[in-house]
Design a protein around this motif. Structure first.
Motif, mmCIF file in Angstrom:
data_model
loop_
_atom_site.group_PDB
_atom_site.id
_atom_site.type_symbol
_atom_site.label_atom_id
_atom_site.label_comp_id
_atom_site.label_asym_id
_atom_site.label_seq_id
_atom_site.Cartn_x
_atom_site.Cartn_y
_atom_site.Cartn_z
ATOM 1 N N GLY A 1 0.817 -1.209 0.000
ATOM 2 C CA GLY A 1 0.000 0.000 0.000
ATOM 3 C C GLY A 1 0.851 1.259 0.000
ATOM 4 N N GLU A 2 1.933 1.267 0.790
ATOM 5 C CA GLU A 2 2.837 2.404 0.814
ATOM 6 C C GLU A 2 3.427 2.642 -0.567
ATOM 7 N N LEU A 3 3.836 1.542 -1.212
ATOM 8 C CA LEU A 3 4.422 1.659 -2.549
ATOM 9 C C LEU A 3 3.416 2.233 -3.542
ATOM 10 N N LEU A 4 2.208 1.666 -3.536
ATOM 11 C CA LEU A 4 1.201 2.105 -4.500
ATOM 12 C C LEU A 4 0.745 3.535 -4.224
ATOM 13 N N ASP A 5 0.677 3.923 -2.952
ATOM 14 C CA ASP A 5 0.219 5.268 -2.630
ATOM 15 C C ASP A 5 1.189 6.325 -3.138
ATOM 16 N N GLY A 6 2.482 6.002 -3.118
ATOM 17 C CA GLY A 6 3.457 6.942 -3.679
ATOM 18 C C GLY A 6 3.203 7.194 -5.152
ATOM 19 N N TYR A 7 2.917 6.111 -5.896
ATOM 20 C CA TYR A 7 2.603 6.275 -7.320
ATOM 21 C C TYR A 7 1.258 6.961 -7.510
ATOM 22 N N ALA A 8 0.297 6.638 -6.667
ATOM 23 C CA ALA A 8 -1.035 7.245 -6.775
ATOM 24 C C ALA A 8 -0.946 8.757 -6.597
ATOM 25 N N ARG A 9 -0.164 9.196 -5.612
ATOM 26 C CA ARG A 9 -0.018 10.638 -5.371
ATOM 27 C C ARG A 9 0.552 11.330 -6.596
ATOM 28 N N ARG A 10 1.547 10.716 -7.226
ATOM 29 C CA ARG A 10 2.164 11.333 -8.399
ATOM 30 C C ARG A 10 1.235 11.314 -9.605
ATOM 31 N N ILE A 11 0.524 10.199 -9.789
ATOM 32 C CA ILE A 11 -0.394 10.084 -10.922
ATOM 33 C C ILE A 11 -1.529 11.096 -10.796
ATOM 34 N N LEU A 12 -2.119 11.175 -9.616
ATOM 35 C CA LEU A 12 -3.228 12.109 -9.402
ATOM 36 C C LEU A 12 -2.751 13.554 -9.494
ATOM 37 N N GLY A 13 -1.535 13.804 -9.023
ATOM 38 C CA GLY A 13 -0.986 15.148 -9.132
ATOM 39 C C GLY A 13 -0.772 15.554 -10.574
ATOM 40 N N LEU A 14 -0.270 14.635 -11.396
ATOM 41 C CA LEU A 14 -0.072 14.927 -12.815
ATOM 42 C C LEU A 14 -1.402 15.159 -13.518
ATOM 43 N N TRP A 15 -2.417 14.390 -13.120
ATOM 44 C CA TRP A 15 -3.743 14.565 -13.739
ATOM 45 C C TRP A 15 -4.330 15.931 -13.384
ATOM 46 N N ARG A 16 -4.172 16.321 -12.107
ATOM 47 C CA ARG A 16 -4.622 17.642 -11.696
ATOM 48 C C ARG A 16 -3.867 18.730 -12.445
ATOM 49 N N GLU A 17 -2.557 18.540 -12.549
ATOM 50 C CA GLU A 17 -1.728 19.520 -13.250
ATOM 51 C C GLU A 17 -2.118 19.628 -14.715
ATOM 52 N N ALA A 18 -2.443 18.479 -15.340
ATOM 53 C CA ALA A 18 -2.855 18.495 -16.743
ATOM 54 C C ALA A 18 -4.119 19.331 -16.923
ATOM 55 N N GLY A 19 -5.074 19.168 -16.029
ATOM 56 C CA GLY A 19 -6.301 19.954 -16.111
ATOM 57 C C GLY A 19 -6.041 21.438 -15.974
ATOM 58 N N GLU A 20 -5.151 21.801 -15.049
ATOM 59 C CA GLU A 20 -4.836 23.211 -14.829
ATOM 60 C C GLU A 20 -4.110 23.805 -16.030
ATOM 61 N N GLU A 21 -3.200 23.032 -16.631
ATOM 62 C CA GLU A 21 -2.477 23.528 -17.792
ATOM 63 C C GLU A 21 -3.402 23.655 -18.998
ATOM 64 N N MET A 22 -4.361 22.753 -19.135
ATOM 65 C CA MET A 22 -5.349 22.860 -20.207
ATOM 66 C C MET A 22 -6.178 24.136 -20.038
ATOM 67 N N ALA A 23 -6.541 24.443 -18.796
ATOM 68 C CA ALA A 23 -7.301 25.664 -18.541
ATOM 69 C C ALA A 23 -6.476 26.894 -18.894
ATOM 70 N N THR A 24 -5.164 26.845 -18.617
ATOM 71 C CA THR A 24 -4.290 27.967 -18.950
ATOM 72 C C THR A 24 -4.244 28.196 -20.450
ATOM 73 N N LEU A 25 -4.209 27.106 -21.228
ATOM 74 C CA LEU A 25 -4.218 27.225 -22.690
ATOM 75 C C LEU A 25 -5.473 27.922 -23.189
ATOM 76 N N GLN A 26 -6.545 27.789 -22.443
ATOM 77 C CA GLN A 26 -7.814 28.408 -22.823
ATOM 78 C C GLN A 26 -7.952 29.818 -22.244
#
Length: 322
Positions: free
Chosen positions: A67-92
């Protein structure tokens, strides 16, 4: 069967919420789900992973090794997804996003006004500020929990792009009633080596600085007390227990009130640099790039305003102690 073939994004987000909050009920409230629905998502993810991810611990939940291992990846994956949404909004044309910045404990005295000014200029920006000692902030930067770090010197253990944005005055201080404050002669480093010095814990920036000062002078550092907060050091110093070495950012009010005073020694305070830094190999989100530019452009002026630095104090701050 690979985890990625069966696990869903929703399951990963639910698991990370449980891991972060420490309970199924809290995760259910945050995600607007029922507790059984959260449990089903976790069970499905564990089936895909083919190993338990969570264990009951009293009333709460703790992560297994997997669980510790997977949570580290989950945090990074979810952070990148959030960042992608924010960067898409910036493009608009919508300047928004979450500014994730970490600062050493000393910087928490100077950074909030800058964050407020920046956020007021950009109403769509949310601020996530993490404060810790130097080792903690370096770890957060390395694990990409933050995008920018504010500290006194770049870490040797990470490849960073670091930019100085302001001067950082640090000084030896004591109670006005301390014996060293009574004489007419200037206090020397040799005299300080005979005094009890109040210091922060290992891993802090001011601790590293004072250790270097005494080492360069070829003198022993006599530690009177090792404390984990600037506030504790100020209180003990004001009570006359010893001499403190502190950032001037932390004690503006105490000096103005007359409960702490600069030791009468040559070249006190000294000056170092504040740095804003990021991982060298990582592309910053637009909001972090904007705040980095804001600090470089306006950081020094803002710090001078906060400290109320007078010309004589600034002149003295350019020299190093002997």
């Amino acid at each position: 069967m690979p985890l990625t073939r069966n696990a869903t994004f929703r399951q990963l987000a639910t698991f990370h919420a449980v891991a972060r909050l420490g309970s199924v009920s809290a995760a259910a409230d945050e995600m607007h789900l029922t507790q059984p629905a959260v449990s089903l998502q976790i069970a499905a993810l564990e089936e895909s992973a083919r190993t338990p991810l969570l264990q009951r611990s009293g009333r709460g939940i703790r992560l297994t090794e997997a669980g510790e291992l997977l949570d580290g990846y989950a945090r990074r994956i979810l952070g990148l997804w959030r960042e992608a949404g924010e960067e898409m909004a910036t493009l608009q044309g919508v300047f928004s996003g979450t500014l994730r910045v970490g600062a050493i404990t000393t910087a928490e005295y100077l950074l909030p006004p800058m964050l407020v000014t920046f956020a007021n200029q950009h109403p769509g920006v949310k601020v996530n500020l993490q404060v810790g000692n130097r080792d903690e902030i370096v770890r957060m930067l390395g694990s990409q929990e933050i995008d920018l770090a504010i500290m006194g010197r770049p870490p040797a253990e990470l490849k960073t792009a670091s930019t100085p944005f302001a001067k950082h005055p640090m000084a030896f201080l004591a109670s006005p009633d301390h014996a060293l404050m009574q004489g007419k002669a200037k206090v020397t480093m040799a005299q300080l080596s005979e005094q009890r010095i109040l210091v922060r814990e290992r891993g802090s920036g001011t601790r590293a600085t004072i250790e270097r000062l005494f080492k360069d002078a070829g003198l022993p550092l006599r530690i009177g007390s090792e404390l984990s907060s600037n506030e504790a050091i100020k209180h003990m110093c004001a009570a006359g227990f010893g001499v403190a070495f502190l950032s001037m950012h932390t004690c503006v009010l105490e000096i103005e009130a007359g409960v702490l005073a600069l030791l009468p020694m040559a070249h006190n305070p000294i000056e170092r640099d504040w740095y804003v830094m990021r991982l060298a190999a990582r592309q910053l989100p637009h909001v972090a790039q904007a705040f980095e530019a804001f600090l470089v452009e306006r950081g020094q002026g803002e710090i001078r305003r906060q400290l109320g630095v007078k010309p004589a104090a600034k002149k003295a701050a350019r020299r190093k102690p002997t």
